[in-house]
Every structure is written in C-alpha cells, then in structure tokens.
Design a protein around this motif. Structure first.
Motif, PDB file in Angstrom:
ATOM      1  N   ILE A 165      -2.938  28.905  25.281  1.00 43.69           N
ATOM      2  CA  ILE A 165      -3.603  28.653  25.360  1.00 43.69           C
ATOM      3  C   ILE A 165      -3.977  27.344  24.417  1.00 43.69           C
ATOM      4  CG2 ILE A 165      -6.308  28.922  24.573  1.00 43.69           C
ATOM      5  CD1 ILE A 165      -5.185  32.032  23.941  1.00 43.69           C
ATOM      6  N   GLY A 166      -4.891  25.678  25.450  1.00 48.70           N
ATOM      7  CA  GLY A 166      -4.967  24.704  25.242  1.00 48.70           C
ATOM      8  C   GLY A 166      -3.801  23.993  25.613  1.00 48.70           C
ATOM      9  N   LEU A 167      -2.210  24.090  26.169  1.00 49.80           N
ATOM     10  CA  LEU A 167      -0.745  23.583  25.641  1.00 49.80           C
ATOM     11  C   LEU A 167      -1.009  23.024  27.516  1.00 49.80           C
ATOM     12  CD1 LEU A 167       1.192  22.154  25.302  1.00 49.80           C
ATOM     13  CD2 LEU A 167       2.094  24.773  24.313  1.00 49.80           C
ATOM     14  N   GLU A 168      -1.047  22.108  28.281  1.00 54.91           N
ATOM     15  CA  GLU A 168      -1.331  22.259  29.845  1.00 54.91           C
ATOM     16  C   GLU A 168      -0.376  20.898  30.123  1.00 54.91           C
ATOM     17  OE1 GLU A 168      -4.090  22.571  29.180  1.00 54.91           O
ATOM     18  OE2 GLU A 168      -4.269  24.657  29.564  1.00 54.91           O
ATOM     19  N   ASP A 169       0.631  20.332  31.239  1.00 56.99           N
ATOM     20  CA  ASP A 169       1.483  19.094  30.810  1.00 56.99           C
ATOM     21  C   ASP A 169       2.128  18.214  30.111  1.00 56.99           C
ATOM     22  OD1 ASP A 169       0.275  19.750  33.862  1.00 56.99           O
ATOM     23  OD2 ASP A 169      -2.292  18.789  32.640  1.00 56.99           O
ATOM     24  N   THR A 170       3.005  19.090  29.326  1.00 58.49           N
ATOM     25  CA  THR A 170       2.868  18.309  29.042  1.00 58.49           C
ATOM     26  C   THR A 170       4.296  17.332  28.621  1.00 58.49           C
ATOM     27  OG1 THR A 170       4.726  20.062  27.877  1.00 58.49           O
ATOM     28  CG2 THR A 170       3.068  20.544  26.487  1.00 58.49           C
ATOM     29  N   PRO A 171       4.939  16.339  28.913  1.00 63.09           N
ATOM     30  CA  PRO A 171       6.308  15.607  28.958  1.00 63.09           C
ATOM     31  C   PRO A 171       7.588  16.550  28.136  1.00 63.09           C
ATOM     32  CG  PRO A 171       5.182  14.400  27.786  1.00 63.09           C
ATOM     33  CD  PRO A 171       4.480  15.819  27.812  1.00 63.09           C
ATOM     34  N   PHE A 172       7.521  17.579  27.293  1.00 61.74           N
ATOM     35  CA  PHE A 172       8.300  18.255  27.040  1.00 61.74           C
ATOM     36  C   PHE A 172       8.472  19.209  27.028  1.00 61.74           C
ATOM     37  CE2 PHE A 172       4.941  17.053  23.737  1.00 61.74           C
ATOM     38  CZ  PHE A 172       4.840  19.267  23.343  1.00 61.74           C
ATOM     39  N   ASP A 173      10.041  20.091  26.844  1.00 62.43           N
ATOM     40  CA  ASP A 173      10.172  21.261  27.338  1.00 62.43           C
ATOM     41  C   ASP A 173       9.710  22.487  25.697  1.00 62.43           C
ATOM     42  OD1 ASP A 173      10.649  20.762  29.697  1.00 62.43           O
ATOM     43  OD2 ASP A 173      12.625  19.786  28.739  1.00 62.43           O
ATOM     44  N   GLY A 174       9.691  21.967  24.742  1.00 64.50           N
ATOM     45  CA  GLY A 174       9.675  23.063  23.602  1.00 64.50           C
ATOM     46  C   GLY A 174       9.287  21.655  21.935  1.00 64.50           C
ATOM     47  N   ILE A 175       9.350  22.271  21.480  1.00 66.82           N
ATOM     48  CA  ILE A 175       9.365  21.720  19.741  1.00 66.82           C
ATOM     49  C   ILE A 175      10.728  22.691  19.029  1.00 66.82           C
ATOM     50  CG2 ILE A 175       8.248  21.814  17.766  1.00 66.82           C
ATOM     51  CD1 ILE A 175       7.048  20.464  19.919  1.00 66.82           C
ATOM     52  N   LEU A 176      11.359  21.701  17.872  1.00 63.46           N
ATOM     53  CA  LEU A 176      12.429  22.089  16.966  1.00 63.46           C
ATOM     54  C   LEU A 176      12.429  21.936  16.152  1.00 63.46           C
ATOM     55  CD1 LEU A 176      15.843  21.325  17.997  1.00 63.46           C
ATOM     56  CD2 LEU A 176      14.897  20.937  15.216  1.00 63.46           C
ATOM     57  N   GLY A 177      11.628  22.990  15.062  1.00 69.65           N
ATOM     58  CA  GLY A 177      10.907  22.007  13.925  1.00 69.65           C
ATOM     59  C   GLY A 177      12.016  22.232  12.664  1.00 69.65           C
ATOM     60  N   LEU A 178      11.756  21.198  11.814  1.00 66.51           N
ATOM     61  CA  LEU A 178      12.704  20.798  10.868  1.00 66.51           C
ATOM     62  C   LEU A 178      11.947  20.258   9.224  1.00 66.51           C
ATOM     63  CD1 LEU A 178      13.669  17.888  12.698  1.00 66.51           C
ATOM     64  CD2 LEU A 178      14.990  19.563  12.153  1.00 66.51           C
ATOM     65  N   GLY A 179      10.355  21.809   9.350  1.00 67.41           N
ATOM     66  CA  GLY A 179      10.076  21.784   8.127  1.00 67.41           C
ATOM     67  C   GLY A 179      10.608  22.888   6.642  1.00 67.41           C
ATOM     68  N   TYR A 180      10.272  23.155   6.192  1.00 71.63           N
ATOM     69  CA  TYR A 180      11.060  24.264   5.768  1.00 71.63           C
ATOM     70  C   TYR A 180      10.808  25.863   5.544  1.00 71.63           C
ATOM     71  CZ  TYR A 180      11.509  20.936   1.566  1.00 71.63           C
ATOM     72  OH  TYR A 180      11.734  20.075   0.483  1.00 71.63           O
ATOM     73  N   PRO A 181      11.841  26.581   5.524  1.00 73.64           N
ATOM     74  CA  PRO A 181      11.927  27.865   5.681  1.00 73.64           C
ATOM     75  C   PRO A 181      10.539  28.681   5.644  1.00 73.64           C
ATOM     76  CG  PRO A 181      14.319  28.225   4.899  1.00 73.64           C
ATOM     77  CD  PRO A 181      12.979  26.312   4.364  1.00 73.64           C
ATOM     78  N   SER A 182       9.411  28.207   4.840  1.00 75.86           N
ATOM     79  CA  SER A 182       8.405  29.075   4.529  1.00 75.86           C
ATOM     80  C   SER A 182       7.456  28.968   5.558  1.00 75.86           C
ATOM     81  CB  SER A 182       7.674  28.357   2.790  1.00 75.86           C
ATOM     82  OG  SER A 182       7.099  27.755   3.119  1.00 75.86           O
ATOM     83  N   LEU A 183       7.624  28.114   6.422  1.00 75.45           N
ATOM     84  CA  LEU A 183       6.652  27.641   7.491  1.00 75.45           C
ATOM     85  C   LEU A 183       7.151  28.400   8.252  1.00 75.45           C
ATOM     86  CD1 LEU A 183       5.756  24.077   8.067  1.00 75.45           C
ATOM     87  CD2 LEU A 183       4.391  26.061   6.774  1.00 75.45           C
ATOM     88  N   ALA A 184       8.452  28.993   8.591  1.00 73.59           N
ATOM     89  CA  ALA A 184       8.978  29.596   9.728  1.00 73.59           C
ATOM     90  C   ALA A 184       8.570  31.156  10.069  1.00 73.59           C
ATOM     91  CB  ALA A 184      10.554  29.326  10.299  1.00 73.59           C
ATOM     92  N   LEU A 185       8.640  32.161  11.482  1.00 75.41           N
ATOM     93  CA  LEU A 185       8.500  32.744  11.844  1.00 75.41           C
ATOM     94  C   LEU A 185       8.669  33.646  10.616  1.00 75.41           C
ATOM     95  CD1 LEU A 185       8.595  33.450  16.094  1.00 75.41           C
ATOM     96  CD2 LEU A 185       6.834  33.893  14.449  1.00 75.41           C
TER      97      LEU A 185
END
Length: 381
Positions: A165-185
């Motif tokens: 919802i709210g994500l269209e026409d992006t020039p990329f295929d995904g996100i690779l997060g580099l934050g701390y583990p506490s933010l991860a699933l």
C-alpha cells in the motif's frame, strides 16, 4: 521520514534535473563568506585514520545514484543466483524483495524472486507486515543464500513481498537493512550481523560514499574503510540509542539563529531517506528564513535567490557540519527550485528528532562501527 515517504519523489523523478554547480556557490565559497572556512579546514586537515577500522580484506560495492533521490546496488539471492537492485538502508534492518506472488494492477518493472528456481530456498509459511509512515508492505518469510559481491551468507532470512500500500513504480527491487537487530522481524538476524558473526567480514564496520549529481561513483564498503573517499580525519560520535543509527545533536542554526534542535535532540543517519526531515515547527522556521512558499506539498524559492541563501549548520558532538543551499535546494525540469526539508516528525510524548538523509550524507562520508557502537563522519571528496 522513512524512504517510503520519499517514493513520491521517485515517481516524479523524470521531472528532476541536477543543479549545475556554476549556478550556485560551492561549499568552500559559502564557508569563506561566513568566515567558517579556516576553522572547518583546520578541524579536518589530518588525513590519519584516527582509529578508523581499516582492513585489506574489506569489500567495496558500487551503488547507482538515481537522480539524487535513491541509491541502490546489486545483490543476488538463491541458487542459481537471481539478481536484484536493493537500497542499502541504514534506517531499517530487514531484507525484502518483490516476489513472483506480488499482486499489483500494473505489474511490473521490478525483478521478482522465484523461490521455485532456487535449490537452496527454504519457506517458513510465516507472513508479516511492515508499517511505514506512508504505507505498508505484506509478504512471507523465507531463507536462502544471499550474496553481496563476494560476501555470501547461506540461510539468510528475507521477506518475499506479495502486496503493498503506497509503494508503486520504484526503480529498485527491494531493501537491504543495515540497522541494529532490534529493528528486524522477530526471530530473524540481519545480514550484516550474520556476516560479522560468521567471520565473513573481519571487522564489524561498513561505510558509505554517496555521489552528487552523477549516476556512478557511489559505494558501500564492508569490513573496513577506504580513506580515499573522504578529506581530513573522521570525527566519531557514540550511538545514543541502539536500534537506528541514532546520535545526539546539539543544535541547528542559520544566520546565527537557532532554527531547530533548540535544547539538543536526536538525529538518525538514514541512507534510505532522500530528505532532511524534522519537526514541522522547525522546518517552517527554515522555510520562512529562506523565503520559501508552498508549491503543492513542497516548498519553493526563487531560483534567482540561490546564491544568497544561507548555509545551515548542524552541530553534532560540538562540531559544525555545514549544509549549503546547493545541497538543500534542487531544481526541477520546469526551472522551479524546491526545498529538501520536510516536516512532520513531531511526537507529543517524545524528544525532538531529525532524520539526516542523503542530502546530508552526500556531503559527509559516513562510517558505521558496530564494534564500538559509534558513527564516524568526515567531508566527502
């Protein structure tokens, strides 16, 4: 604002042109006129590493600058490898890509991961939802081999995006997060932590150099620091709260007046955000001082005033980090000059907070040291 807020700009990226440096003052000229140049150079003249992590085994990976709005690089997932363009994002901790199960009424220029083509993919039948400021994504969790150049992690958790919802026409295929583990699933480990834990990188650091106005030249580096990408010595500051790459900021000033961070505040360094985002009150003050007027959902200034616009000083750990007009104003294809400040980051029960996105990080080479929970900044070359 997280990157999803900025995707509205990505959708309009065809309307963006880069301001030629001949039309506005350089950082050096602005500093000289403000009597800040001598002090700035004296503070950053030393080219030594100042205990920066430096390792011959570090790995550099090129990033593509998409119109000064987003930066992404290639990774592969699966066996045999399937290639994807992802944002290396210090403002999140999860890895996700579009999947073949992605449902959209207008699909789809993005690469889609096909788990049936990978002999090493493992499904979990677990579903998730990520909430961002202006939207959500939904998908399922899986494990597979992920490669960033010659860095490989087997059995890496990642999300297969199915709906948004709210994500269209992006020039990329995904996100690779580099934050701390506490933010991860919950129950997952970010890829950087796996690389560190398994000894695939010898030093627990990564760093970014973001180019300005050109498609090539940007890099993310893992396991060490290439000091040829910055001038002077790195200035280190501690991470103030584990989770985001968050630091304490002293104040924000313009024309000698405090315009933000009035009593000290927090700031997040976020490679996944293109803007400088802060509380609406402070951003309104800044827009008034540069005589910016509303233009749709943005603010514009007369392009004829660019050479007179003031430099904004971010004071962090007692040191000045100037951001000149050439960085916080951009010019679209119709000749309108628009502000890259964005409000909306106020919370009634939380301290003032800012997000220092790519506008700031193009000016300052940034090092993220997980071993010592600190961030290093130095003027980019």
């Amino acid at each position: 604002m997280k990157w999803l807020v900025i995707l509205g700009l990505v959708a309009l990226s065809e309307c963006v042109v880069i301001i030629p440096l001949t039309e506005i003052k350089t950082l050096r000229e602005t500093l000289r006129e403000k009597n800040l140049l001598t002090n700035f150079l004296e503070e950053n003249i030393d080219n030594t590493s100042q205990n920066a992590t430096d390792d011959p085994k570090m790995s550099l990976h090129p990033l593509r600058n998409h119109l000064d709005l987003v930066y992404f690089g290639n990774i592969t997932i699966g066996t045999p490898p399937q290639e994807f363009r992802v944002i290396f994002d210090t403002g999140s901790s999860d890895l996700w890509v579009f999947s073949i199960n992605y449902s959209s009424p207008h699909c789809c220029a993005n690469k889609l991961f096909n788990p049936h083509l990978s002999t090493t993919f493992r499904d979990t039948s677990k579903f998730f939802g990520f909430r961002y400021t202006s939207g959500m994504i939904f998908g399922s969790l899986g494990y597979d081999t992920v490669r960033i150049g010659n860095l490989e992690n087997q059995g890496q958790a990642f999300a297969l995006m199915r709906r948004q919802i709210g994500l269209e026409d992006t020039p990329f295929d995904g996100i690779l997060g580099l934050g701390y583990p506490s933010l991860a699933l919950e129950g997952t480990t970010p890829i950087f932590d796996n690389l560190k834990r398994e000894g695939i990188i010898s030093q627990p650091v990564f760093a970014f150099y973001l180019s300005s106005g050109k498609e090539n030249g940007s890099v993310v580096m893992f396991g060490g620091v290439d000091h040829s990408y910055h001038r002077g010595k790195l200035r280190w500051m501690p991470v103030s709260q584990i989770g985001y790459w968050q630091i304490t900021m002293n104040r924000i000033t313009m024309k000698g007046m405090v315009v933000g961070c009035f009593n000290g505040c927090q700031a997040i360094l976020d490679t996944g955000t293109s803007m400088l985002a802060g509380p609406t009150k402070s951003v309104t003050i800044i827009h008034k001082l540069i005589n910016a007027i509303p233009f749709g959902e943005e603010y514009e200034v007369p392009c004829s005033s660019l050479t007179q616009l003031p430099t904004i000083l971010f004071t962090i750990n007692g040191k000045y980090y100037p951001v000149p007009a050439q960085a916080y104003i951009w010019k679209n294809h119709r000749g309108r000059c628009l502000s890259r400040f964005q409000g909306g980051r106020e919370h009634s029960n939380k301290p003032e907070a800012w997000v220092l996105g790519d506008v700031f990080l193009r000016l300052y080479f940034s090092v993220y040291d997980r071993g010592n929970n600190r961030i290093g900044l130095a003027p980019a070359v």
